[in-house]
Design a protein around this motif. Sequence first.
Motif, short mmCIF file in Angstrom:
data_model
loop_
_atom_site.label_atom_id
_atom_site.label_comp_id
_atom_site.label_asym_id
_atom_site.label_seq_id
_atom_site.Cartn_x
_atom_site.Cartn_y
_atom_site.Cartn_z
N ALA A 200 0.83 -1.21 0.00
CA ALA A 200 0.00 0.00 0.00
C ALA A 200 0.86 1.26 0.00
O ALA A 200 0.69 2.16 0.81
CB ALA A 200 -0.95 -0.01 1.19
N ALA B 70 -0.96 4.67 -0.45
CA ALA B 70 -1.65 5.09 0.77
C ALA B 70 -0.67 5.60 1.82
O ALA B 70 -0.97 6.54 2.56
CB ALA B 70 -2.47 3.93 1.33
N ARG C 66 -0.78 9.31 3.50
CA ARG C 66 -0.86 9.55 4.95
C ARG C 66 0.30 10.42 5.42
O ARG C 66 0.12 11.32 6.25
CB ARG C 66 -0.87 8.22 5.70
N TYR D 22 -5.55 10.08 -4.37
CA TYR D 22 -4.96 10.94 -3.33
C TYR D 22 -6.02 11.83 -2.68
O TYR D 22 -5.99 12.06 -1.46
CB TYR D 22 -3.83 11.78 -3.93
N LEU E 108 -8.10 10.06 -0.08
CA LEU E 108 -7.36 9.77 1.15
C LEU E 108 -7.10 11.02 1.97
O LEU E 108 -6.31 11.02 2.91
CB LEU E 108 -6.03 9.07 0.81
#
Length: 740
Positions: free
Chosen positions: A117, A120, A124, A158, A161
């Motif tokens: 991932a 991700a 983050r 993006y 998230l």
Amino acid sequence: MARGVYVTGIGRGDGRQVVELGVMELLSRRIGRVGVFRPLAHDGPDPIYDLLRSRYRLSQPPGTVMGLGYDEAAAVLADKGTDELVSLLVDRFHTVARGYEAVLVLGTDFADTGLPAELALNARLANEFGTPVLPVVAGAGQDEDSLTAEVRNAHHAYASLGCEVIAMIANRVPDAFAHRAARTLGGQLPVPVYALPEEPALAAPTVSQVAEALGAEVLQSDPDGLARDVRGFVFGGATLPTFLPALTEGCLVLTPGDRADLVVGALAAHSAGSPAIAAVLLTTDRRPGEETMALAARLSPGTPVLAVSEGSFPTAARLTTLEGRLTTATPRKAEIALGLFENEVDTARLSERLSVARGDRVTPMMFEHELIERARSDRRHIVLPEGAEERVLRAAEVLLRRGVCDLTLLGREGEVRRRTADLGIDLGLLGHDELPEGPGAWARVVDPETSPLRERFAELYAKLRAHKGVTYELAWDLVSDVTYFGTLMVQEGLADGMVSGAAHSTAATLRPAFEIIRTRPDAAIVSSVFFMCLAEKVLVYGDCAVNPDPDAEQLADIAVQSATTAAQFGVEPRIALLSYSTGTSGSGADVDKVRRATELVREHRPDLLAEGPIQYDAAVEPSVAATKLPDSSVAGRATVLVFPDLNTGNNTYKAVQRSAGAVAVGPVLQGLRKPVNDLSRGALVPDIVTTVAITAVQAQQSRREPGAPPSPPPGGPEERPGGTSGADGTSGTSGTAVRR
């Protein structure tokens, strides 16, 4: 809290180093302290960080740049989970962020990272760092529909998230639909979308990179040859008549080492310029004899000849996946990358979306960037008389790639073209009668000896200098000189400005300007300034290069001209006329001259802030000014420092340059009707680029001035540095240009 941008991707092969370099360029234009942080890194050198550190003079300790290695990150992830990994990286990011106004974050590279991932994780980290993201999508090998879908999916990934996406960039897009795809996506997404076309010069490895990848032995070369781009391969196995037509520009010739005929033929073709090859690579562990290598060295001494033990086809197979890299050893590729980024990205809009406020300080890098941007905003045409000089050619490529100006290079066309081939430089040179295609910056090569302009210029110069006894025949010979020819191009409006001096003396550069272009009606003399770029500000020094011992009237004129030049380049003028005495504390002829010059400046230009006589420390240091001239509006905050004579000025600028580490930009000439500037014969490529940009900005200003002064009448008085002209054309005060 520092703000910056997180440059990331969605997979391998996006070539995002071009974007990382371009974003660092934007950040460094606006602020003085930019940090770099790479959350996760592979073991070994980091070529893009090394390039950023070298190019942008980063003072950040290298040990703070990397968060964790991939192996260490994988261990933390396995033992303690994602939250612990993110927590560690956030702490290390903030350690960097506390010391800088903005941070450029280099996202993971999706190459053998062993991390699940990965997209991700980048999202983050960007959220935890408080930085917006700039995703880069690979366009190589995609058609228009698949690329459009991938960019939209990347934006959605993006944004969903929680990331603040400031723009999307598709890189290495096929040129056939790059612009169309950007327009289509721009109408579908809520953020700007830019498409960078595939640039062969970036994808091409250098000869040095080929040699390194193959472990090849270098039998013959020079540094310029090793820096050439390898744009393709040609296998040498046929007879020479069949082999020669197969050669292409920038190709790497692979041939068994016992084919001496092909080695000599390839090098002879390069020497003749048809075409310019990159190098010769000898295979099968064979070497030509000593006689063949001696002939090769005479035919083309700088063209690399490499040797490997493997056969041609296994060697070629190893080369098919080799691509060019941006490193400190490839500064030319860095300039190409910046040119590509600036030509395809709306840098003004992207800078605004970065939300980084412009700082109060003006660093040397920021000053130089501002010059480039101003020159690009209204492209002018500059003539470079030293067209075959290596530094000039390298500077020309930078100027063209970044769209700073159009260029005319003077010299013998064959020599200029051979020199560019030897250096591996691609200028796309036009001949004298060729017209440029497209909106981009262009360069033309003109030979003064054979140019059809020679007759016109000879007639003009003979008229201008008839009062000095110059005949048409004498003028015909003189105007073939490159500096005279270039000056006449400027005078006749065929170029907007001229820069010379890399291989000529100051006198040789300036004499034609004094004879042909002459001084402006509002200037008593021609003088000069240096822009002294210190750590946190830019000062203007005048006159450090032209007038040996100006009198009070001339010193006042230098002060006014220097203030005008300072304002033209964004430096608020506060004039300090320097002396060994401050205020009324001293007397004598030298002090009285400066005092009188100050009075004249105040009398003729009451709008300017001027102080003098004043000592240097009182002019620039507030604590000293508070003691010596507490009520002065200039003391302690002067930006334009006018020296009483050439001896003082020239030595001071060099002392500050060497002792304080200042970047000295200049000399910039002022007082001429049209811009001509001189280079130091020790000028480096960046110095030439900056001087040409300054000349282009001066030319912009000249074009904007209403009622620009017409050319002086033939046979009129001649202005010279250091004095005004008498009615007979002789100078009233002697003066010579300093030789640097």
